[in-house]
Design a protein around this motif. Structure first.
Motif, short mmCIF file in Angstrom:
data_model
loop_
_atom_site.label_atom_id
_atom_site.label_comp_id
_atom_site.label_asym_id
_atom_site.label_seq_id
_atom_site.Cartn_x
_atom_site.Cartn_y
_atom_site.Cartn_z
N LEU A 183 0.83 -1.19 0.00
CA LEU A 183 0.00 0.00 0.00
C LEU A 183 0.87 1.25 0.00
CD1 LEU A 183 -2.93 1.20 0.40
CD2 LEU A 183 -2.46 1.11 2.86
N VAL A 184 0.57 2.18 -0.90
CA VAL A 184 1.25 3.49 -0.96
C VAL A 184 0.19 4.54 -0.69
CG1 VAL A 184 2.58 5.11 -2.35
CG2 VAL A 184 2.96 2.65 -2.59
N SER B 86 3.13 0.66 3.21
CA SER B 86 2.80 -0.42 4.13
C SER B 86 2.84 -1.74 3.38
CB SER B 86 1.42 -0.20 4.73
OG SER B 86 0.97 -1.35 5.40
N VAL B 87 3.31 -2.76 4.08
CA VAL B 87 3.30 -4.11 3.53
C VAL B 87 2.69 -5.04 4.56
CG1 VAL B 87 4.68 -6.02 2.65
CG2 VAL B 87 5.36 -3.67 2.16
N LYS B 88 1.74 -5.83 4.11
CA LYS B 88 1.08 -6.79 5.00
C LYS B 88 1.16 -8.17 4.36
CE LYS B 88 -1.55 -7.52 8.68
NZ LYS B 88 -1.12 -7.19 10.07
N LEU C 280 7.10 -5.62 9.78
CA LEU C 280 6.26 -5.02 8.75
C LEU C 280 5.21 -4.13 9.40
CD1 LEU C 280 5.62 -8.04 6.32
CD2 LEU C 280 7.30 -6.20 6.11
N THR C 281 5.02 -2.95 8.84
CA THR C 281 4.01 -2.01 9.32
C THR C 281 3.96 -0.85 8.33
OG1 THR C 281 3.31 -0.68 11.20
CG2 THR C 281 5.66 -0.80 10.79
N PHE C 282 3.52 0.34 8.78
CA PHE C 282 3.54 1.54 7.96
C PHE C 282 4.89 2.23 8.12
CE2 PHE C 282 -0.99 0.89 8.29
CZ PHE C 282 -1.47 1.31 7.06
N PHE C 283 5.57 2.47 7.00
CA PHE C 283 6.90 3.09 7.02
C PHE C 283 6.89 4.41 6.26
CE2 PHE C 283 7.63 -1.52 7.16
CZ PHE C 283 8.47 -1.65 8.26
#
Length: 575
Positions: free
Chosen positions: A179-180, A205-207, A271-274
């Motif tokens: 996700l961007v 974000s990557v999940k 992994l989370t929001f970066f």
């Protein structure tokens, strides 16, 4: 005066806490009204119906478009005392983690999401994969799997194959969502302590599946392409920690920042929001000034308190001391200085709490203490004028009551009017190169006229008045010295010089160094300004002790020219 307005913005960092811009939460309330189901003064969910649902959270383009269109409608959501802003902020911070979780559900097919400010790719990946998986992270473009042959030319994220192989025993395939999110230039995902800005205002974000991925042996690599950075800017890899503060905050734990020529690589074990924060570097000068200011203000707090204690001890010990109006004025100035130093020391701590209401409160309190200091300095000059220059016919009824009404009441009136204009808020201090250094609570830049009138102009008028009085007193002391007998001439010269120095501290002459904090003399002048004004409480304590500490032949001493003014102050005893 132009030089004063420019120089005070930097040098008042110690005690004045000068200011930079902060926009209101909702500049156009009417435009935001359309997002509200009903106008309410509480924080109920109905006060900000933005089309989000709980529970299963189906993907609705209307909902996502509404929530991503808020930045174009509201300028800043970081306003805790606005019910609508707070409600929307709560929903936003709960929406995106739930939205990310939804994308990796088993019943969601592989798909691409391409709407306003949100780009996402959902893809099934084999847990037996034998190579690292890389996706592009280009703003305003849907992430796509990247060929390793062109890796490094664009911003990308690399998921190590070990991440997938570690869950191979649980499942053959796992859903990956990249996700961007373009958060825009508003208060979305903004840490109260944050001084930098996101690169391109983008979070990624990557999940992987519905799992919490942490403690990876091979880190996830995020490469952010940004070109060559200026020397005064550094980049820092951070992730959004939902456990920090009310809504969350930036954290660097588990992430390592690797600086390269035209890109920054983040190596994170979870992994989370970066995002990549681009922050101005805090140069050595600012660090030294902050250290000097904090230590100096702490010393002033201690000695200001000692001055007040000493005054009350002398007041109870000597009856004649109660009628000494000059000593009372000294103590009132010391009290205002004590409050100002406390306000400065508490300012950043309160700002870090992230509560805008408290920030406005400490900003207004700091402004009030500063104006009180300036006003009591002017009263010191007025008292000196009565005792040394006018001398005769100086009786005034209820003298100290009137002075206290001016010294404490006038600043309160100014701050009340300023607060009614919603002038207080968050403010970023800049150095002489107009580079942001520290964020504090003060007057926002939307009300710069308030700063120029209540601080700069007011200070300039008081400094002019006090300087004229000081010059006249110094001239009288010089004339008195010339009339002194031969053996005592050298001693009287020292006394006169020390008296002028003491009066300079009382009248705030050291604040005039702000005029010299511009141009070639700026650095030494700023250091001198910081040292002298942060230690003003110590200097007043020394002055007060030398003048009023009981001697064998007198209970009190002069505060003007070193002579006994007991007869002069007696005329004030009934005021």
């Amino acid at each position: 005066m132009v030089n004063l307005l420019h120089s005070m913005k930097y040098s008042f960092m110690v005690t004045t806490l000068s200011l930079l811009p902060l926009l209101d939460c909702i500049r156009g309330q009417d435009s935001c009204q359309a997002l509200q189901e009903e106008a309410r003064g509480d924080t109920a969910t109905s006060c900000c119906d933005i089309g989000l649902t709980n529970g299963s959270l189906p993907i609705q383009l209307e909902s996502a478009n509404k929530i991503t269109s808020i930045p174009s409608t509201c300028d800043d959501l970081q306003q805790e005392d606005n019910a609508f802003c707070k409600c929307v902020m709560d929903k936003i911070h709960s929406f995106w983690p739930a939205f990310e979780e939804y994308l990796t559900r088993e019943d969601v097919n592989e798909s691409v999401l391409d709407i306003n400010r949100v780009k996402a790719r959902v893809q099934n990946v084999s847990t037996s994969i034998t190579h690292d998986l890389t996706f592009t992270l280009t703003p305003n473009e849907v992430p796509k799997e990247l060929d390793t042959s062109v890796k490094g030319k664009v911003s990308n994220i690399k998921l190590p194959r070990g991440l997938f192989q570690s869950i191979r025993n649980e499942t053959d395939y796992v859903k990956v969502a990249v996700l961007v999110l373009d958060v825009g230039e508003v208060g979305l995902f903004k840490d109260p302590d944050q001084t930098g800005t996101m690169l391109d205002n983008v979070m990624v974000s990557v999940k992987v599946g519905g799992r919490q991925i942490a403690g990876l042996s091979h880190c996830v690599e995020l490469s952010f392409s940004h070109g060559r950075l200026p020397q005064n800017v550094f980049s820092k890899c951070v992730f959004w920690d939902t456990k920090k503060g009310k809504h969350g905050g930036w954290n660097t734990s588990g992430c390592v920042t690797v600086l390269r020529d035209k890109e920054t690589m983040c190596c994170c074990d979870h992994l989370t929001f970066f995002t990549l924060l681009m922050s101005p570097s805090l140069d050595v000068t600012v660090q030294m000034l902050l250290t000097i200011a904090n230590v100096g203000c702490g010393i002033s707090v201690v000695f200001s308190a000692l001055t007040i204690i000493l005054y009350f001890v002398l007041r109870f010990a000597y009856k004649k001391f109660k009628s000494n109006d000059t000593a009372k004025i000294h103590v009132n100035l010391t009290s205002s200085l004590l409050l100002l130093n406390l306000a400065y020391l508490l300012n950043r701590r309160i700002f870090s709490m992230g509560h805008l209401g408290l920030c406005k409160g400490i900003g207004g309190f700091t402004h009030y203490c500063l104006l009180c200091c300036f006003t009591w300095m002017a009263i010191e000059a007025f008292q000196l004028y009565l005792l040394v220059i006018k001398v005769t016919n100086i009786y005034m009824r209820h003298y100290m009551v009137k002075l206290c009404l001016v010294g404490w009441g006038f600043p309160a009136l100014v701050v009340t009017i300023t607060g009614s204009m919603n002038s207080y808020g968050k403010y970023t201090i800049t150095n002489m190169a107009n580079q942001p250094t520290i964020t504090l609570c003060w007057i926002d830049s939307a009300h710069l006229v308030v700063h120029y009138v209540t601080n700069c102009s007011y200070f300039g008028l008081i400094l002019l008045f006090n300087t004229l009085i000081l010059v006249v007193v110094a001239w009288k002391l010089f004339c008195l010295q010339r009339a002194t007998a031969g053996k005592e001439e050298k001693l009287e010269a020292w006394k006169g010089g020390l008296t002028v120095l003491g009066l300079s501290c009382l009248l705030g002459a050291t604040w005039g160094l702000a005029f010299f904090t511009y141009g070639a003399t700026s650095v030494p002048a700023v250091y001198l300004f910081t040292v002298l004004n942060s230690l003003q409480g110590l200097f007043i304590f020394i002055w007060f002790t030398v003048l009023y500490y009981p001697k064998k032949d007198a209970a009190t001493s002069t505060s003007s020219s070193g002579k006994n003014v007991e007869d002069t102050t007696a005329s004030h005893s009934e005021r």
